[in-house]
Scaffold this motif. Structure first.
Motif, PDB file in Angstrom:
ATOM      1  N   ILE A   1       0.852  -1.206   0.000  1.00 20.99           N
ATOM      2  CA  ILE A   1       0.000   0.000   0.000  1.00 20.99           C
ATOM      3  C   ILE A   1       0.879   1.244   0.000  1.00 20.99           C
ATOM      4  O   ILE A   1       0.615   2.212  -0.723  1.00 20.99           O
ATOM      5  CB  ILE A   1      -0.942  -0.007   1.234  1.00 20.99           C
ATOM      6  N   ALA A   2       1.957   1.218   0.788  1.00 20.25           N
ATOM      7  CA  ALA A   2       2.869   2.366   0.865  1.00 20.25           C
ATOM      8  C   ALA A   2       3.482   2.667  -0.497  1.00 20.25           C
ATOM      9  O   ALA A   2       3.634   3.836  -0.891  1.00 20.25           O
ATOM     10  CB  ALA A   2       3.963   2.085   1.893  1.00 20.25           C
ATOM     11  N   THR A   3       3.814   1.611  -1.257  1.00 13.65           N
ATOM     12  CA  THR A   3       4.402   1.793  -2.593  1.00 13.65           C
ATOM     13  C   THR A   3       3.406   2.455  -3.539  1.00 13.65           C
ATOM     14  O   THR A   3       3.742   3.405  -4.257  1.00 13.65           O
ATOM     15  CB  THR A   3       4.842   0.431  -3.166  1.00 13.65           C
ATOM     16  N   LEU A   4       2.151   1.951  -3.529  1.00 16.94           N
ATOM     17  CA  LEU A   4       1.136   2.476  -4.460  1.00 16.94           C
ATOM     18  C   LEU A   4       0.764   3.916  -4.144  1.00 16.94           C
ATOM     19  O   LEU A   4       0.467   4.702  -5.042  1.00 16.94           O
ATOM     20  CB  LEU A   4      -0.111   1.592  -4.425  1.00 16.94           C
ATOM     21  N   PHE A   5       0.766   4.290  -2.846  1.00 13.71           N
ATOM     22  CA  PHE A   5       0.318   5.626  -2.445  1.00 13.71           C
ATOM     23  C   PHE A   5       1.468   6.544  -2.036  1.00 13.71           C
ATOM     24  O   PHE A   5       1.226   7.657  -1.570  1.00 13.71           O
ATOM     25  CB  PHE A   5      -0.671   5.516  -1.274  1.00 13.71           C
ATOM     26  N   SER A   6       2.718   6.072  -2.196  1.00 12.10           N
ATOM     27  CA  SER A   6       3.905   6.862  -1.827  1.00 12.10           C
ATOM     28  C   SER A   6       3.819   7.370  -0.393  1.00 12.10           C
ATOM     29  O   SER A   6       3.892   8.571  -0.116  1.00 12.10           O
ATOM     30  CB  SER A   6       4.064   8.057  -2.794  1.00 12.10           C
ATOM     31  N   LEU A   7       3.645   6.457   0.536  1.00 12.41           N
ATOM     32  CA  LEU A   7       3.468   6.833   1.939  1.00 12.41           C
ATOM     33  C   LEU A   7       4.806   6.936   2.663  1.00 12.41           C
ATOM     34  O   LEU A   7       5.770   6.262   2.316  1.00 12.41           O
ATOM     35  CB  LEU A   7       2.600   5.781   2.660  1.00 12.41           C
ATOM     36  N   SER A   8       4.827   7.762   3.703  1.00 13.98           N
ATOM     37  CA  SER A   8       6.004   7.855   4.569  1.00 13.98           C
ATOM     38  C   SER A   8       5.967   6.685   5.559  1.00 13.98           C
ATOM     39  O   SER A   8       4.967   5.968   5.660  1.00 13.98           O
ATOM     40  CB  SER A   8       5.973   9.177   5.346  1.00 13.98           C
ATOM     41  N   SER A   9       7.053   6.512   6.327  1.00 16.26           N
ATOM     42  CA  SER A   9       7.090   5.407   7.293  1.00 16.26           C
ATOM     43  C   SER A   9       6.015   5.585   8.364  1.00 16.26           C
ATOM     44  O   SER A   9       5.406   4.618   8.835  1.00 16.26           O
ATOM     45  CB  SER A   9       8.472   5.311   7.940  1.00 16.26           C
ATOM     46  N   GLU A  10       5.756   6.846   8.765  1.00 13.69           N
ATOM     47  CA  GLU A  10       4.726   7.112   9.781  1.00 13.69           C
ATOM     48  C   GLU A  10       3.347   6.764   9.241  1.00 13.69           C
ATOM     49  O   GLU A  10       2.523   6.146   9.930  1.00 13.69           O
ATOM     50  CB  GLU A  10       4.788   8.595  10.199  1.00 13.69           C
ATOM     51  N   GLU A  11       3.074   7.149   7.991  1.00 13.43           N
ATOM     52  CA  GLU A  11       1.776   6.845   7.375  1.00 13.43           C
ATOM     53  C   GLU A  11       1.612   5.336   7.176  1.00 13.43           C
ATOM     54  O   GLU A  11       0.515   4.796   7.308  1.00 13.43           O
ATOM     55  CB  GLU A  11       1.652   7.568   6.031  1.00 13.43           C
ATOM     56  N   THR A  12       2.708   4.650   6.858  1.00 13.67           N
ATOM     57  CA  THR A  12       2.653   3.191   6.647  1.00 13.67           C
ATOM     58  C   THR A  12       2.217   2.483   7.913  1.00 13.67           C
ATOM     59  O   THR A  12       1.485   1.486   7.875  1.00 13.67           O
ATOM     60  CB  THR A  12       4.035   2.665   6.198  1.00 13.67           C
TER      61      THR A  12
ATOM     62  N   PHE B   1       0.079   3.418   9.998  1.00 14.08           N
ATOM     63  CA  PHE B   1      -1.368   3.527  10.167  1.00 14.08           C
ATOM     64  C   PHE B   1      -2.165   2.674   9.187  1.00 14.08           C
ATOM     65  O   PHE B   1      -3.360   2.482   9.364  1.00 14.08           O
ATOM     66  CB  PHE B   1      -1.799   4.998  10.047  1.00 14.08           C
ATOM     67  N   VAL B   2      -1.511   2.155   8.136  1.00 15.86           N
ATOM     68  CA  VAL B   2      -2.274   1.323   7.192  1.00 15.86           C
ATOM     69  C   VAL B   2      -2.160  -0.168   7.517  1.00 15.86           C
ATOM     70  O   VAL B   2      -2.755  -0.991   6.837  1.00 15.86           O
ATOM     71  CB  VAL B   2      -1.845   1.562   5.710  1.00 15.86           C
ATOM     72  N   VAL B   3      -1.418  -0.494   8.591  1.00 19.62           N
ATOM     73  CA  VAL B   3      -1.296  -1.911   8.986  1.00 19.62           C
ATOM     74  C   VAL B   3      -2.668  -2.547   9.227  1.00 19.62           C
ATOM     75  O   VAL B   3      -2.945  -3.644   8.724  1.00 19.62           O
ATOM     76  CB  VAL B   3      -0.377  -2.060  10.219  1.00 19.62           C
ATOM     77  N   PRO B   4      -3.596  -1.900   9.996  1.00 17.94           N
ATOM     78  CA  PRO B   4      -4.915  -2.526  10.199  1.00 17.94           C
ATOM     79  C   PRO B   4      -5.682  -2.735   8.898  1.00 17.94           C
ATOM     80  O   PRO B   4      -6.417  -3.711   8.753  1.00 17.94           O
ATOM     81  CB  PRO B   4      -5.650  -1.526  11.106  1.00 17.94           C
ATOM     82  N   ILE B   5      -5.505  -1.807   7.935  1.00 14.57           N
ATOM     83  CA  ILE B   5      -6.181  -1.954   6.638  1.00 14.57           C
ATOM     84  C   ILE B   5      -5.662  -3.195   5.926  1.00 14.57           C
ATOM     85  O   ILE B   5      -6.430  -4.023   5.438  1.00 14.57           O
ATOM     86  CB  ILE B   5      -5.945  -0.690   5.767  1.00 14.57           C
ATOM     87  N   ALA B   6      -4.330  -3.332   5.886  1.00 13.26           N
ATOM     88  CA  ALA B   6      -3.718  -4.494   5.222  1.00 13.26           C
ATOM     89  C   ALA B   6      -4.158  -5.794   5.888  1.00 13.26           C
ATOM     90  O   ALA B   6      -4.481  -6.770   5.218  1.00 13.26           O
ATOM     91  CB  ALA B   6      -2.195  -4.354   5.246  1.00 13.26           C
ATOM     92  N   ARG B   7      -4.203  -5.796   7.213  1.00  9.34           N
ATOM     93  CA  ARG B   7      -4.606  -7.004   7.942  1.00  9.34           C
ATOM     94  C   ARG B   7      -6.032  -7.401   7.599  1.00  9.34           C
ATOM     95  O   ARG B   7      -6.360  -8.574   7.472  1.00  9.34           O
ATOM     96  CB  ARG B   7      -4.479  -6.778   9.446  1.00  9.34           C
ATOM     97  N   ALA B   8      -6.906  -6.414   7.468  1.00  7.93           N
ATOM     98  CA  ALA B   8      -8.312  -6.703   7.182  1.00  7.93           C
ATOM     99  C   ALA B   8      -8.503  -7.285   5.787  1.00  7.93           C
ATOM    100  O   ALA B   8      -9.519  -7.916   5.501  1.00  7.93           O
ATOM    101  CB  ALA B   8      -9.146  -5.433   7.335  1.00  7.93           C
ATOM    102  N   LEU B   9      -7.518  -7.086   4.905  1.00  9.34           N
ATOM    103  CA  LEU B   9      -7.645  -7.568   3.525  1.00  9.34           C
ATOM    104  C   LEU B   9      -6.937  -8.904   3.285  1.00  9.34           C
ATOM    105  O   LEU B   9      -7.012  -9.455   2.188  1.00  9.34           O
ATOM    106  CB  LEU B   9      -7.083  -6.514   2.553  1.00  9.34           C
ATOM    107  N   ILE B  10      -6.268  -9.423   4.309  1.00 12.81           N
ATOM    108  CA  ILE B  10      -5.573 -10.707   4.166  1.00 12.81           C
ATOM    109  C   ILE B  10      -6.585 -11.807   3.842  1.00 12.81           C
ATOM    110  O   ILE B  10      -7.614 -11.919   4.488  1.00 12.81           O
ATOM    111  CB  ILE B  10      -4.792 -11.060   5.439  1.00 12.81           C
TER     112      ILE B  10
END
Length: 600
Positions: free
Chosen positions: A217-228, A230-239
């Motif tokens: 997700i960080a690669t597709l949206f060019s996220l910083s380490s701090e923003e990345t 916060f997307v951990v729960p999103i990634a987990r929900a999509l596993i």
């Protein structure tokens, strides 16, 4: 000659045995019955079930109540099971960040990233801008595919589509280019337009790999380490999803809120220990062992664990008429489990799998409460009624009617709410223990881990084996064997996991594999029954070591299960213990041990 009835009030069933006591002291058993228990075990609500069971046994024996000399009931300790969550990160997806989703038949394959654009606005898109097309509910697959093809031929860069209807495959089959299409988006109207959107569709039988990975997700949206972070729960929900959507706006926000499970304080006769439920079931159970014997267990106010234990006290106080503070919790079984937690703000009711701790608690048996039940029965029937003894002691007397048994012997009484154990030495001395957690706890764990809506379905999964209908004329059992049929099966069973109940095959309407259901079922039984078997026997052993016990007889309703006795027998064989399912009075199987013991 006397005629005596023994009635065993269990968490799930109430069993009766009727015996004729001969002049020489021998007992001739003449009848038995089993019915469902009414109300919570150990409360006045049990009385209708007691009468029902007794009536059935009396009718079977051809006797009237006036023929009875004595009725004996067990001391019943209520057990209540619940799930107290470990610290859960509750994922709240706000309007500016949304996730989804897992339709059965998405269209196309691959990853697409672009600006979310309504299909009717495609003509306004600047050349060179990557877009994800949004197809509303009121537009059919014919018109939408025609519009996308026209836009593609005009040089508009369409990277994927999101459709409200179940049209993904129908649309992609009519396109000039293959693009990923996620369809069946329930909350389509909530999708923000003009925002950077990523979608992914995997091959049939595969799952998404990029959007279920925080760094993807960080690669597709060019996220910083701090923003990345916060997307951990999103990634987990999509596993485990075959398709996925992530939409982000400049003000994208994922709120994380911790729900503390809280501390549990164990008050033993010699030790007092506090354990945080976040530390897991093993730490909690180790603390229980260090505080044995336990006088009471208290939860931290304002937390999940505290709320659960206080609810148990409150329910029991109301049912028994006792003061809230007089209700003591004498045992607790904790097991690690996984619980699906709904992700607030998802596109289609997504869930994230979170750690949890399942807890069964046992309230201390109150003989006074059982005396109230006995008095009420005596008034209604005009027959003397007495509280005969605790279950584990009665069960060992019943278990000794199993052919081939003799003292010294230990029993494991595996019921619905509790696992009881007792050991009778050569001199007739009996040591006993009552532990929380048995069949009901297994059902609760299966329901929680598989995310099922009903306890009845979880109970069926616990009790019966599985198969899959691979054609209308054959099924493959969970052990790999194949069974063929002369007549076609019900079409509703085709390609589904089925539960092989005694009355017929029942399809499991859940998106689960047979291997997953079987694994969860066996693991739940192991966590509860094997754990409690070892815990109970080590407590009644004279040396505190299970190896000092030679023979164990398995009794109770859960000893009828098609897996549990083998699991317990295997576990005990590692300690050199001979264990097997009892056969009460040589004809009852593992049932009726306590009722039989009460008569004896």
């Amino acid at each position: 000659m006397k005629i005596v009835a023994g009635i065993d009030i269990g968490n799930a069933t109430t069993e009766t045995a009727i015996g004729r006591v001969l002049d020489d002291g021998r007992v001739d058993f003449i009848s038995d019955a089993i019915v469902s228990t009414t109300g919570i075990k150990g409360t006045s609500d049990n009385i209708p079930g007691i009468f029902n069971s007794l009536n059935k046994a009396m009718e079977k024996a051809g006797l009237d109540f006036k023929d009875l000399t004595l009725i004996r009931i067990n001391e019943a300790a209520p057990v209540i099971g619940d799930v107290a969550m470990e610290t859960i990160t509750e994922t709240i997806i706000t309007e500016s960040t949304m996730i989804g989703h897992n339709p059965r038949t998405p269209g196309g394959i691959g990853i697409g990233v672009g600006i979310g654009t309504r299909i009717e606005d495609l003509h306004e898109v600047e050349k060179g801008t990557d877009v994800i097309v949004l197809i509303p509910r009121d537009m059919g697959f014919g018109e939408s595919s025609e519009r996308i093809n026209r836009a593609l031929s005009e040089g508009i860069s369409i990277k994927g589509a999101i459709a409200a209807n179940d049209d993904g495959v129908l649309i992609v089959n009519r396109l000039k280019e293959n693009i990923p299409i996620v369809d069946e988006v329930t909350l389509f109207e909530k999708i923000p337009v003009g925002m950077l959107t990523a979608i992914e569709v995997a091959h049939v039988g595969a799952v998404v790999e990029v959007l279920s990975n925080p760094y993807g997700i960080a690669t597709l949206f060019s996220l910083s380490s701090e923003e990345t972070r916060f997307v951990v729960p999103i990634a987990r929900a999509l596993i485990g999803n075959r398709s996925a959507v992530v939409i982000k706006t400049p003000k994208g926000d994922v709120k994380l809120r911790s729900i503390p499970a809280g501390e549990i304080q164990i008050l033993g006769e010699k030790n007092r220990l506090k354990v945080n439920v976040d530390d897991g079931a093993k730490v909690l159970m180790d603390a229980m062992g260090k505080c044995h014997p336990v006088k009471d267990i208290v939860g931290e106010p304002g937390t999940n664990a505290g709320g659960m234990l206080e609810k148990i006290r409150h329910v029991m106080a109301e049912l028994t008429g006792q003061h809230h503070g007089d209700i003591k919790i004498q045992d607790l079984l904790a097991v690690d489990t996984i619980s699906p937690q709904k992700v607030t703000g998802g596109l289609a009711g997504e869930f994230s799998m979170e750690s949890a701790v399942g807890v069964a608690a046992m309230v201390k048996a109150d003989r006074l409460q059982m005396e109230v039940i006995a008095r009420e029965m005596q008034e209604k029937l005009g027959v003397p009624v007495e509280v005969g003894g605790v279950e584990a002691e009665m069960a060992i007397k019943g278990a000794l009617t199993t052919p081939g048994t003799d003292i010294p012997v230990a029993i494991l009484d595996m019921g619905a709410g509790s696992t009881d154990s007792s050991l009778m030495t050569r001199n007739g001395k009996v040591d006993l223990v009552h532990l929380a957690g048995a069949g009901n706890m297994v059902t609760l764990l299966i329901k929680t881990e598989l995310g099922l809506d009903s306890l009845e379905l979880a109970e069926d999964i616990k009790k019966y084996s599985l198969a899959k209908a691979e054609s209308l004329f054959h099924i493959r059992h969970e052990d790999g064997s194949v069974e063929f049929f002369d007549k076609p099966l019900d079409p509703k069973l085709f390609a589904r996991i089925i539960i092989l109940k005694d009355e017929g095959m029942v399809p499991l309407h859940a998106d689960l594999s047979m291997e997953k259901v079987k694994f969860v079922r066996r693991k739940a039984k192991e966590k509860v029954f094997v754990t409690n078997a070892l815990r109970a026997l080590s407590q009644v052993s004279l040396t505190g070591d299970i190896r000092g016990i030679e023979h164990v007889v398995l009794v109770g309703g859960s000893a009828l299960d098609f897996e549990i006795p083998q699991m317990v027998t295997d576990a005990l064989s590692q300690y050199g213990v001979v264990a097997g399912r009892g056969n009460i009075r040589g004809c009852m199987g593992p049932r009726n041990a306590v009722a039989t013991g009460l008569v004896l």
